[in-house]
Design a protein around this motif. Structure first.
Motif, PDB file in Angstrom:
ATOM      1  N   CYS A   1      60.557 -43.901 -50.406  1.00 12.89           N
ATOM      2  CA  CYS A   1      60.303 -44.663 -49.189  1.00 12.89           C
ATOM      3  C   CYS A   1      58.805 -44.727 -48.986  1.00 12.89           C
ATOM      4  CB  CYS A   1      60.985 -44.017 -47.988  1.00 12.89           C
ATOM      5  SG  CYS A   1      60.585 -44.789 -46.403  1.00 12.89           S
ATOM      6  N   ALA A   2      58.251 -45.917 -49.127  1.00 12.93           N
ATOM      7  CA  ALA A   2      56.826 -46.138 -48.953  1.00 12.93           C
ATOM      8  C   ALA A   2      56.552 -46.606 -47.532  1.00 12.93           C
ATOM      9  CB  ALA A   2      56.320 -47.167 -49.960  1.00 12.93           C
ATOM     10  N   ALA A   3      55.592 -45.976 -46.881  1.00 12.90           N
ATOM     11  CA  ALA A   3      55.271 -46.268 -45.491  1.00 12.90           C
ATOM     12  C   ALA A   3      53.873 -46.847 -45.366  1.00 12.90           C
ATOM     13  CB  ALA A   3      55.378 -45.009 -44.637  1.00 12.90           C
ATOM     14  N   SER A   4      53.733 -47.789 -44.457  1.00 14.75           N
ATOM     15  CA  SER A   4      52.416 -48.313 -44.124  1.00 14.75           C
ATOM     16  C   SER A   4      51.774 -47.422 -43.071  1.00 14.75           C
ATOM     17  CB  SER A   4      52.527 -49.746 -43.618  1.00 14.75           C
ATOM     18  OG  SER A   4      53.230 -49.798 -42.385  1.00 14.75           O
ATOM     19  N   GLY A   5      50.488 -47.637 -42.837  1.00 12.79           N
ATOM     20  CA  GLY A   5      49.799 -46.919 -41.791  1.00 12.79           C
ATOM     21  C   GLY A   5      48.970 -45.754 -42.300  1.00 12.79           C
ATOM     22  N   ARG A   6      47.937 -45.439 -41.561  1.00 13.09           N
ATOM     23  CA  ARG A   6      47.015 -44.374 -41.950  1.00 13.09           C
ATOM     24  C   ARG A   6      47.334 -43.032 -41.310  1.00 13.09           C
ATOM     25  NH1 ARG A   6      43.567 -44.065 -37.529  1.00 13.09           N
ATOM     26  NH2 ARG A   6      43.476 -45.956 -36.236  1.00 13.09           N
ATOM     27  N   THR A   7      48.358 -42.975 -40.472  1.00 14.89           N
ATOM     28  CA  THR A   7      48.734 -41.738 -39.801  1.00 14.89           C
ATOM     29  C   THR A   7      50.063 -41.186 -40.304  1.00 14.89           C
ATOM     30  OG1 THR A   7      49.773 -42.928 -37.957  1.00 14.89           O
ATOM     31  CG2 THR A   7      47.447 -42.343 -37.739  1.00 14.89           C
ATOM     32  N   PHE A   8      50.461 -41.567 -41.498  1.00 13.38           N
ATOM     33  CA  PHE A   8      51.721 -41.126 -42.075  1.00 13.38           C
ATOM     34  C   PHE A   8      51.843 -39.606 -42.072  1.00 13.38           C
ATOM     35  CE2 PHE A   8      53.982 -39.657 -45.883  1.00 13.38           C
ATOM     36  CZ  PHE A   8      55.234 -40.189 -45.656  1.00 13.38           C
ATOM     37  N   SER A   9      50.757 -38.930 -42.384  1.00 10.35           N
ATOM     38  CA  SER A   9      50.793 -37.481 -42.511  1.00 10.35           C
ATOM     39  C   SER A   9      51.003 -36.758 -41.190  1.00 10.35           C
ATOM     40  CB  SER A   9      49.507 -36.978 -43.170  1.00 10.35           C
ATOM     41  OG  SER A   9      48.377 -37.285 -42.373  1.00 10.35           O
ATOM     42  N   SER A  10      50.987 -37.466 -40.068  1.00 15.38           N
ATOM     43  CA  SER A  10      51.163 -36.862 -38.752  1.00 15.38           C
ATOM     44  C   SER A  10      52.616 -36.793 -38.303  1.00 15.38           C
ATOM     45  CB  SER A  10      50.364 -37.632 -37.696  1.00 15.38           C
ATOM     46  OG  SER A  10      48.974 -37.584 -37.975  1.00 15.38           O
ATOM     47  N   TYR A  11      53.536 -37.367 -39.076  1.00 18.12           N
ATOM     48  CA  TYR A  11      54.911 -37.515 -38.626  1.00 18.12           C
ATOM     49  C   TYR A  11      55.915 -36.894 -39.573  1.00 18.12           C
ATOM     50  CZ  TYR A  11      52.919 -40.863 -35.371  1.00 18.12           C
ATOM     51  OH  TYR A  11      52.173 -41.460 -34.387  1.00 18.12           O
ATOM     52  N   GLY A  12      56.924 -36.293 -38.969  1.00 23.58           N
ATOM     53  CA  GLY A  12      58.081 -35.906 -39.735  1.00 23.58           C
ATOM     54  C   GLY A  12      58.857 -37.147 -40.159  1.00 23.58           C
ATOM     55  N   MET A  13      59.640 -37.010 -41.220  1.00 24.20           N
ATOM     56  CA  MET A  13      60.398 -38.131 -41.756  1.00 24.20           C
ATOM     57  C   MET A  13      61.824 -37.689 -42.061  1.00 24.20           C
ATOM     58  SD  MET A  13      58.262 -40.776 -42.003  1.00 24.20           S
ATOM     59  CE  MET A  13      59.030 -41.854 -43.223  1.00 24.20           C
ATOM     60  N   GLY A  14      62.718 -38.661 -42.072  1.00 25.86           N
ATOM     61  CA  GLY A  14      64.106 -38.342 -42.352  1.00 25.86           C
ATOM     62  C   GLY A  14      64.778 -39.373 -43.234  1.00 25.86           C
ATOM     63  N   TRP A  15      65.858 -38.948 -43.868  1.00 27.12           N
ATOM     64  CA  TRP A  15      66.755 -39.830 -44.606  1.00 27.12           C
ATOM     65  C   TRP A  15      68.105 -39.837 -43.910  1.00 27.12           C
ATOM     66  CZ3 TRP A  15      65.564 -43.161 -48.406  1.00 27.12           C
ATOM     67  CH2 TRP A  15      64.406 -42.937 -49.147  1.00 27.12           C
ATOM     68  N   PHE A  16      68.665 -41.023 -43.752  1.00 35.32           N
ATOM     69  CA  PHE A  16      69.989 -41.220 -43.191  1.00 35.32           C
ATOM     70  C   PHE A  16      70.792 -42.095 -44.144  1.00 35.32           C
ATOM     71  CE2 PHE A  16      67.284 -40.085 -39.748  1.00 35.32           C
ATOM     72  CZ  PHE A  16      68.070 -39.433 -38.807  1.00 35.32           C
ATOM     73  N   ARG A  17      72.094 -42.133 -43.951  1.00 36.37           N
ATOM     74  CA  ARG A  17      72.924 -43.013 -44.762  1.00 36.37           C
ATOM     75  C   ARG A  17      74.077 -43.563 -43.934  1.00 36.37           C
ATOM     76  NH1 ARG A  17      75.513 -38.465 -48.890  1.00 36.37           N
ATOM     77  NH2 ARG A  17      76.920 -37.471 -47.374  1.00 36.37           N
ATOM     78  N   GLN A  18      74.585 -44.707 -44.372  1.00 35.41           N
ATOM     79  CA  GLN A  18      75.689 -45.342 -43.681  1.00 35.41           C
ATOM     80  C   GLN A  18      76.640 -45.949 -44.701  1.00 35.41           C
ATOM     81  OE1 GLN A  18      74.618 -48.357 -40.784  1.00 35.41           O
ATOM     82  NE2 GLN A  18      76.500 -47.964 -39.633  1.00 35.41           N
ATOM     83  N   ALA A  19      77.864 -45.478 -44.701  1.00 33.90           N
ATOM     84  CA  ALA A  19      78.911 -46.014 -45.560  1.00 33.90           C
ATOM     85  C   ALA A  19      79.637 -47.135 -44.824  1.00 33.90           C
ATOM     86  CB  ALA A  19      79.885 -44.911 -45.951  1.00 33.90           C
TER      87      ALA A  19
END
Length: 124
Positions: free
Chosen positions: A22-40
């Motif tokens: 998952c590639a993210a834009s923005g220069r503050t990426f390192s300031s945020y937690g991230m998650g993975w979700f899924r939907q069947a």
């Protein structure tokens, strides 16, 4: 505006592996937690894994513990989900999302930006 783009999905046989990115834009990426979700199909979106802003803390839903690994490369503004020992019940569209703070939580409402998703299909 933050943009998240998932890739790496596909069709794999049960027991196989895939690595999602998952590639993210923005220069503050390192300031945020991230998650993975899924939907069947026909199911509610469910939490899969999360990682803190530094990558120092991770958490997984019980069904993927020991099989999936979430990681991040802040220099590349990218998070990953390594999926091993895949099962047919892992079949879903997988989404990455940005949390509201340096940490992350399993609840979907704690995330403010979402990617378009990437399809993972596991055959039996």
């Amino acid at each position: 505006q933050v943009q998240l783009v998932e890739s790496g999905g596909g069709l794999v046989q049960a027991g196989g592996s895939l690595r999602l990115s998952c590639a993210a834009s923005g220069r503050t990426f390192s300031s945020y937690g991230m998650g993975w979700f899924r939907q069947a199909p026909g199911k509610e979106r469910e939490f899969v894994a999360l990682i803190s802003s530094s990558g120092g803390s991770t958490y997984y839903t019980d069904s993927v513990k020991g099989r999936f690994t979430i990681s991040r490369d802040n220099a590349k503004n990218t998070i990953y989900l390594q999926m091993n020992s895949l099962k047919p019940e892992d079949t879903a569209v997988y989404y990455c999302a940005r949390g509201n703070s340096w940490y992350a939580r399993p609840e979907s409402y704690e995330y403010d930006y979402w990617g378009q998703g990437t399809q993972v299909t596991v055959s039996s």
